[in-house]
Design a protein around this motif. Structure first.
Motif, PDB file in Angstrom:
ATOM      1  N   ASP A  81      -7.322  -2.591   7.470  1.00 57.73           N
ATOM      2  CA  ASP A  81      -6.977  -3.726   6.770  1.00 57.73           C
ATOM      3  C   ASP A  81      -7.466  -4.837   7.192  1.00 57.73           C
ATOM      4  N   ASP A 127       0.892  -1.363   0.155  1.00 54.11           N
ATOM      5  CA  ASP A 127       0.107  -0.119   0.055  1.00 54.11           C
ATOM      6  C   ASP A 127       0.773   1.047  -0.136  1.00 54.11           C
ATOM      7  N   LEU A 176       3.858   6.649   4.886  1.00 59.78           N
ATOM      8  CA  LEU A 176       3.862   6.999   6.371  1.00 59.78           C
ATOM      9  C   LEU A 176       4.961   6.237   7.145  1.00 59.78           C
ATOM     10  N   MET A 177       5.476   5.026   6.626  1.00 60.77           N
ATOM     11  CA  MET A 177       6.388   4.368   7.357  1.00 60.77           C
ATOM     12  C   MET A 177       7.558   4.885   7.162  1.00 60.77           C
ATOM     13  N   LYS A 181       0.318   4.355   0.371  1.00 61.24           N
ATOM     14  CA  LYS A 181       0.260   5.268   1.623  1.00 61.24           C
ATOM     15  C   LYS A 181       0.767   4.819   2.878  1.00 61.24           C
ATOM     16  N   ARG A 182       0.620   3.555   3.103  1.00 58.63           N
ATOM     17  CA  ARG A 182       1.409   2.973   4.343  1.00 58.63           C
ATOM     18  C   ARG A 182       2.830   2.997   4.003  1.00 58.63           C
ATOM     19  N   GLN A 213      -1.833   6.948  13.148  1.00 57.76           N
ATOM     20  CA  GLN A 213      -2.272   6.669  11.721  1.00 57.76           C
ATOM     21  C   GLN A 213      -1.889   5.566  11.024  1.00 57.76           C
ATOM     22  N   LEU A 214      -0.809   5.075  11.303  1.00 59.74           N
ATOM     23  CA  LEU A 214      -0.366   3.707  10.841  1.00 59.74           C
ATOM     24  C   LEU A 214      -1.048   2.624  11.537  1.00 59.74           C
ATOM     25  N   MET A 274      -4.467   2.611   9.960  1.00 62.87           N
ATOM     26  CA  MET A 274      -4.719   1.734   8.816  1.00 62.87           C
ATOM     27  C   MET A 274      -4.614   0.106   8.705  1.00 62.87           C
ATOM     28  N   TYR A 275      -3.515  -0.160   9.472  1.00 59.80           N
ATOM     29  CA  TYR A 275      -3.437  -1.711   9.820  1.00 59.80           C
ATOM     30  C   TYR A 275      -4.771  -2.311  10.352  1.00 59.80           C
TER      31      TYR A 275
END
Length: 140
Positions: free
Chosen positions: A129, A3, A9-10, A5-6, A121-122, A125-126
């Motif tokens: 998912d 992903d 972000l990471m 975006k992920r 935020q991360l 996201m997880y």
């Protein structure tokens, strides 16, 4: 599949951790009061050592250069003036050290808050998912 975006972000999180590692560590490990107190104690020790060295150097220079005989009253006056100047010196140095320590801690807390927001935020996201992914046969 990755992903995008992920991954971005990471990458932000990794860069933030690398650049602000010390500030993040300070904000995470200490309270404002503890950090400022620790810095003030360190400042007091270093400032006292510096003052003693300077006072000794100036006193020796003055006695060597200008005063031929040392009387008890002269010595007491020098010691009294040394204590007065020490108190003034210490007041000024401790006040400035306290202000610097407070500003440093406030900056560290700001960076820590931004870092925590990125981590949240991360995590979100997880979690999204996990909710969206179908459950495996063993989980049903």
């Amino acid at each position: 599949m990755l992903d995008e975006k992920r991954v971005k972000l990471m990458t932000k999180i990794a860069l933030s951790d690398k650049q602000d590692h010390r500030a993040l560590e300070v904000a995470e490990e200490y309270t404002a009061r503890d950090y400022v107190s620790m810095r003030l104690l360190r400042s007091w020790i270093l400032d006292t050592i510096i003052y003693l060295i300077l006072f000794a150097a100036v006193t020796i220079f003055i006695f060597y250069r200008y005063i031929t005989t040392i009387h008890a009253s002269t010595l007491l006056m020098v010691l009294f003036l040394g204590l007065v100047f020490y108190a003034l010196f210490l007041f000024i140095m401790m006040r400035s050290s306290g202000r610097r320590a407070r500003k440093t801690y406030d900056r560290a807390r700001t960076k820590y808050a931004a870092f925590s927001e990125l981590m949240n935020q991360l995590r979100d996201m997880y979690e999204e998912d996990e909710k969206d992914s179908p459950q495996s046969e063993g989980d049903r």
